[in-house]
Design a protein around this motif. Structure first.
Motif, PDB file in Angstrom:
ATOM      1  N   PRO A 420      57.880  19.510  71.539  1.00 42.42           N
ATOM      2  CA  PRO A 420      57.838  20.874  71.019  1.00 42.42           C
ATOM      3  C   PRO A 420      56.885  20.984  70.033  1.00 42.42           C
ATOM      4  CG  PRO A 420      59.962  20.247  71.720  1.00 42.42           C
ATOM      5  CD  PRO A 420      59.295  19.000  71.749  1.00 42.42           C
ATOM      6  N   ALA A 421      56.650  20.046  69.121  1.00 43.00           N
ATOM      7  CA  ALA A 421      55.832  19.896  68.208  1.00 43.00           C
ATOM      8  C   ALA A 421      54.427  20.174  68.695  1.00 43.00           C
ATOM      9  CB  ALA A 421      55.977  18.774  67.368  1.00 43.00           C
ATOM     10  N   PHE A 422      53.996  19.369  69.841  1.00 47.92           N
ATOM     11  CA  PHE A 422      52.814  19.153  70.374  1.00 47.92           C
ATOM     12  C   PHE A 422      52.439  20.502  70.967  1.00 47.92           C
ATOM     13  CE2 PHE A 422      49.881  18.619  73.834  1.00 47.92           C
ATOM     14  CZ  PHE A 422      48.790  17.671  73.184  1.00 47.92           C
ATOM     15  N   THR A 423      53.371  21.327  71.863  1.00 48.57           N
ATOM     16  CA  THR A 423      53.083  22.528  72.348  1.00 48.57           C
ATOM     17  C   THR A 423      52.768  23.361  71.247  1.00 48.57           C
ATOM     18  OG1 THR A 423      54.513  22.079  74.309  1.00 48.57           O
ATOM     19  CG2 THR A 423      54.261  24.293  73.800  1.00 48.57           C
ATOM     20  N   ALA A 424      53.721  23.757  70.223  1.00 49.98           N
ATOM     21  CA  ALA A 424      53.318  24.609  69.090  1.00 49.98           C
ATOM     22  C   ALA A 424      52.145  24.387  68.388  1.00 49.98           C
ATOM     23  CB  ALA A 424      54.635  24.442  68.131  1.00 49.98           C
ATOM     24  N   ALA A 425      51.583  22.909  68.227  1.00 48.98           N
ATOM     25  CA  ALA A 425      50.399  22.721  67.684  1.00 48.98           C
ATOM     26  C   ALA A 425      49.331  22.939  68.471  1.00 48.98           C
ATOM     27  CB  ALA A 425      49.989  20.993  67.292  1.00 48.98           C
ATOM     28  N   ALA A 426      49.531  22.979  69.829  1.00 55.19           N
ATOM     29  CA  ALA A 426      48.274  23.245  70.700  1.00 55.19           C
ATOM     30  C   ALA A 426      48.093  24.806  70.426  1.00 55.19           C
ATOM     31  CB  ALA A 426      48.656  22.984  72.261  1.00 55.19           C
ATOM     32  N   LEU A 427      49.198  25.690  70.425  1.00 60.74           N
ATOM     33  CA  LEU A 427      49.057  27.073  70.478  1.00 60.74           C
ATOM     34  C   LEU A 427      48.453  27.542  69.099  1.00 60.74           C
ATOM     35  CD1 LEU A 427      49.781  29.720  72.110  1.00 60.74           C
ATOM     36  CD2 LEU A 427      52.006  29.753  70.982  1.00 60.74           C
ATOM     37  N   ARG A 428      48.655  26.670  67.935  1.00 56.76           N
ATOM     38  CA  ARG A 428      47.872  27.062  66.643  1.00 56.76           C
ATOM     39  C   ARG A 428      46.561  26.782  66.842  1.00 56.76           C
ATOM     40  NH1 ARG A 428      52.914  24.796  64.771  1.00 56.76           N
ATOM     41  NH2 ARG A 428      51.730  22.733  64.356  1.00 56.76           N
ATOM     42  N   ALA A 429      45.999  25.726  67.691  1.00 63.38           N
ATOM     43  CA  ALA A 429      44.818  25.393  67.953  1.00 63.38           C
ATOM     44  C   ALA A 429      44.050  26.348  68.720  1.00 63.38           C
ATOM     45  CB  ALA A 429      44.640  24.018  68.253  1.00 63.38           C
ATOM     46  N   GLY A 430      44.792  27.289  69.589  1.00 62.58           N
ATOM     47  CA  GLY A 430      44.352  28.032  70.589  1.00 62.58           C
ATOM     48  C   GLY A 430      44.441  27.645  71.801  1.00 62.58           C
ATOM     49  N   VAL A 431      45.228  27.085  72.432  1.00 66.16           N
ATOM     50  CA  VAL A 431      45.586  26.718  73.876  1.00 66.16           C
ATOM     51  C   VAL A 431      47.067  27.046  74.121  1.00 66.16           C
ATOM     52  CG1 VAL A 431      45.364  25.023  75.275  1.00 66.16           C
ATOM     53  CG2 VAL A 431      43.638  24.864  73.515  1.00 66.16           C
ATOM     54  N   TYR A 439      60.478  20.925  83.686  1.00 60.61           N
ATOM     55  CA  TYR A 439      60.228  20.404  84.737  1.00 60.61           C
ATOM     56  C   TYR A 439      61.526  19.538  85.436  1.00 60.61           C
ATOM     57  CZ  TYR A 439      55.988  22.784  84.838  1.00 60.61           C
ATOM     58  OH  TYR A 439      55.001  23.916  84.956  1.00 60.61           O
ATOM     59  N   PHE A 440      62.295  19.233  84.502  1.00 62.10           N
ATOM     60  CA  PHE A 440      63.413  18.260  84.554  1.00 62.10           C
ATOM     61  C   PHE A 440      64.668  18.713  84.478  1.00 62.10           C
ATOM     62  CE2 PHE A 440      59.581  15.837  82.817  1.00 62.10           C
ATOM     63  CZ  PHE A 440      59.724  14.666  83.704  1.00 62.10           C
ATOM     64  N   SER A 441      65.496  18.555  85.657  1.00 62.57           N
ATOM     65  CA  SER A 441      66.972  18.789  85.712  1.00 62.57           C
ATOM     66  C   SER A 441      67.824  17.927  84.943  1.00 62.57           C
ATOM     67  CB  SER A 441      67.418  19.029  87.280  1.00 62.57           C
ATOM     68  OG  SER A 441      67.315  17.653  87.746  1.00 62.57           O
ATOM     69  N   ALA A 442      67.440  16.751  84.662  1.00 66.45           N
ATOM     70  CA  ALA A 442      68.253  16.031  83.551  1.00 66.45           C
ATOM     71  C   ALA A 442      67.289  15.455  82.555  1.00 66.45           C
ATOM     72  CB  ALA A 442      68.615  14.821  84.264  1.00 66.45           C
ATOM     73  N   GLU A 443      67.990  14.842  81.661  1.00 66.75           N
ATOM     74  CA  GLU A 443      66.883  14.099  80.522  1.00 66.75           C
ATOM     75  C   GLU A 443      65.523  13.654  81.069  1.00 66.75           C
ATOM     76  OE1 GLU A 443      69.008  15.830  77.938  1.00 66.75           O
ATOM     77  OE2 GLU A 443      67.413  14.626  77.374  1.00 66.75           O
ATOM     78  N   PRO A 444      64.452  14.127  80.607  1.00 64.19           N
ATOM     79  CA  PRO A 444      63.105  13.421  80.761  1.00 64.19           C
ATOM     80  C   PRO A 444      62.847  12.158  80.531  1.00 64.19           C
ATOM     81  CG  PRO A 444      62.763  14.994  79.229  1.00 64.19           C
ATOM     82  CD  PRO A 444      64.501  15.226  79.404  1.00 64.19           C
ATOM     83  N   PRO A 445      62.143  11.333  81.106  1.00 64.48           N
ATOM     84  CA  PRO A 445      61.951   9.862  80.796  1.00 64.48           C
ATOM     85  C   PRO A 445      61.079   9.920  79.438  1.00 64.48           C
ATOM     86  CG  PRO A 445      60.908  10.327  82.757  1.00 64.48           C
ATOM     87  CD  PRO A 445      61.516  11.546  82.335  1.00 64.48           C
ATOM     88  N   ALA A 446      60.163  10.859  79.363  1.00 64.37           N
ATOM     89  CA  ALA A 446      59.122  10.725  78.430  1.00 64.37           C
ATOM     90  C   ALA A 446      58.679  12.314  78.121  1.00 64.37           C
ATOM     91  CB  ALA A 446      57.971  10.186  78.859  1.00 64.37           C
ATOM     92  N   GLY A 447      57.915  12.645  77.065  1.00 64.61           N
ATOM     93  CA  GLY A 447      57.234  13.688  76.852  1.00 64.61           C
ATOM     94  C   GLY A 447      55.909  14.154  77.634  1.00 64.61           C
TER      95      GLY A 447
END
Length: 483
Positions: A420-431, A439-447
């Protein structure tokens, strides 16, 4: 004399000038606006209609347009708190409470703010859409005899025949239903095949829109992992045995989000496993027409090699045309076809005939194969541009698979990265991008993140977007920005 080149510009100008008129005062005539702004009567009519929709003007046929009078008093303040109790009680007796959550879908539907690069888009950029061909097809379709009448409930026979041929020579028009977009077709299929509370097997990761459909219907998605060759058959068999599920939803071609293609040796195995479990396979063949120029021959749909009616096939024209060109097909054989038909009729009656006629006009026109070739070439160029830019600017992000079809890349974030922090930082950067968690119906193995290269204006915007993501990555990982 002032100029105006678009409906939006004219509407903005008129909006700025409304204070010149008292409430109820008459605006200049359409003819006067045409002469003053040097635009067509259609542009004036549409600009006034836009202001009327905003409640700023009132149009009266034969009299003209008038500045709207201010509303007297606001809407009455009510108390809707009772709805919390009612909506919660609605699922109290359900074995698997419904979860109506569209957030995973709206990420790819939302239009980002101005200046933000759209790496989250799920459709072709307008420059890649066959707008002229669609407009011409719709115009011709509207003039066809009977075009505005009620179509057959199953769809126009000629369109069903076209879809049947595109699926495979073993499929007949009688086994095809015309539906309103892939999402609608998936909804119909899941409602037909799985009762509320039932488990449904899904690929992991998988398309968030399908997970949303399942949860809204009170179904229980059970993940089956996917690797570079598609779903793992041994784990699929284990999941059928453990859950008693009677439905498996998959995307064998350019799977969303991984881009994987189900390996030849696994195709027959998946069908045998499902048949032994007495289960259906819903095949979401969503991007067959978004193949890249270097892909080579594509495998046939699973439905083309399924004489026993295991596969319920979903395919659509929407992805390769426009988000508003919502024409798709469901194909199945055996008694299940009547159930699919009944549920579609109950839910939507039928797909509007003018849209079906337009689809026939479009796919039968010389512009159609040219459009497919153009998209194929352009998607490969965009994929290559994004891949090269990622390798140059973001080597920390792992790209396990470069697909030869579809419209996006699936990237794994460095271990320990806060998604979530990466997604938010991307939006602040203009993306704007799509986070991996939905995309995962259970706990994801990684970000993870999904980056679309189809919804942007071109290769230059792709390169700039990845460069901006370098800034976001440095912010989240605490690195120095290079270059």
């Amino acid at each position: 004399m002032q100029q105006s080149s678009s409906v939006g510009e004219l509407a903005n100008q008129l909006r700025r000038e409304l204070d010149h008129y008292s409430p109820g005062g008459k605006l200049p005539s359409s003819r006067a606006l045409v002469e003053r702004f040097r635009v067509s009567p259609v542009t004036v009519s549409r600009a006034l209609a836009q202001l009327a929709a905003e409640g700023l003007v009132v149009t009266r046929p034969g009299a003209g347009a008038f500045r709207a009078r201010p509303r007297t008093g606001g809407a009455p303040v009510g108390d809707t708190s009772w709805q919390e109790v009612t909506l919660s009680a609605d699922s109290a007796a359900e074995l698997v409470p419904r979860t109506v959550d569209a957030s995973g879908v709206t990420v790819s539907l939302a239009v980002p703010p101005p200046g933000v690069i759209e790496f989250n888009g799920g459709y072709l950029h307008p420059s890649l859409q066959p707008e002229k061909a669609m407009a011409a097809a719709l115009s011709r379709a509207g003039r066809r005899p009977g075009a505005w009448g009620r179509p057959p409930l199953e769809g126009l026979p000629e369109l069903r025949e076209w879809f049947a041929r595109s699926i495979g020579d073993t499929v007949t028009a009688a086994e095809v239903l015309i539906t309103s977009g892939g999402q609608s077709a998936l909804t119909t299929a899941l409602r037909a095949l799985a009762p509320p509370g039932a488990p449904v097997l899904v690929e992991s990761p998988t398309y968030p829109g399908m997970l949303a459909i399942a949860r809204a219907a009170g179904l229980r998605p059970v993940p089956v992992p996917v690797d570079a060759d598609g779903v793992k058959p041994a784990l699929l068999a284990d999941a059928f045995r453990a859950t008693g599920a009677r439905v498996f939803v998959c995307q064998p071609l350019f799977q969303n989000p991984t881009g994987a293609v189900l390996a030849p040796q696994r195709r027959g195995e998946v069908l045998r496993i499902a048949r032994a479990a007495g289960a259906f396979v819903i095949e979401d063949d969503f991007v067959r027409r978004l193949v890249h120029a270097d892909a080579g021959p594509l495998p046939r749909p699973l439905a083309a090699d399924d004489p026993d009616g295991v596969v319920v096939h979903v395919c659509s024209l929407t992805k390769v045309t426009s988000p508003s060109f919502r024409v798709s097909a469901l194909a199945a054989r055996g008694p299940v076809l009547e159930r699919l038909r009944a549920i579609q009729v109950v839910d939507t009656f039928f797909v509007p005939r003018p849209l079906q006629e337009a689809a026939l006009e479009l796919v039968g026109s010389p512009a159609w194969p040219r459009h497919l070739r153009t998209v194929s070439t352009e998607l490969k160029a965009r994929r290559d541009a994004m891949t090269a830019a990622l390798g140059l600017h973001l080597p920390e992000l792992t790209l396990p698979h470069i697909p030869s079809g579809g419209y996006h890349l699936w990237l794994r974030l460095p271990d320990g990265t806060d998604e979530p922090a990466f997604t938010a930082a991307a939006l602040r950067a203009g993306v704007a991008l799509a986070p991996g968690r939905p995309y995962f119906s259970a706990e994801p193995p990684a970000g993870h993140v999904r980056l679309s290269f189809a919804a942007v204006a071109g290769e230059g915007e792709i390169t700039e977007g990845v460069r901006r993501l370098r800034t976001a990555c440095a912010e989240v990982l605490g690195q120095e920005v290079l270059g």
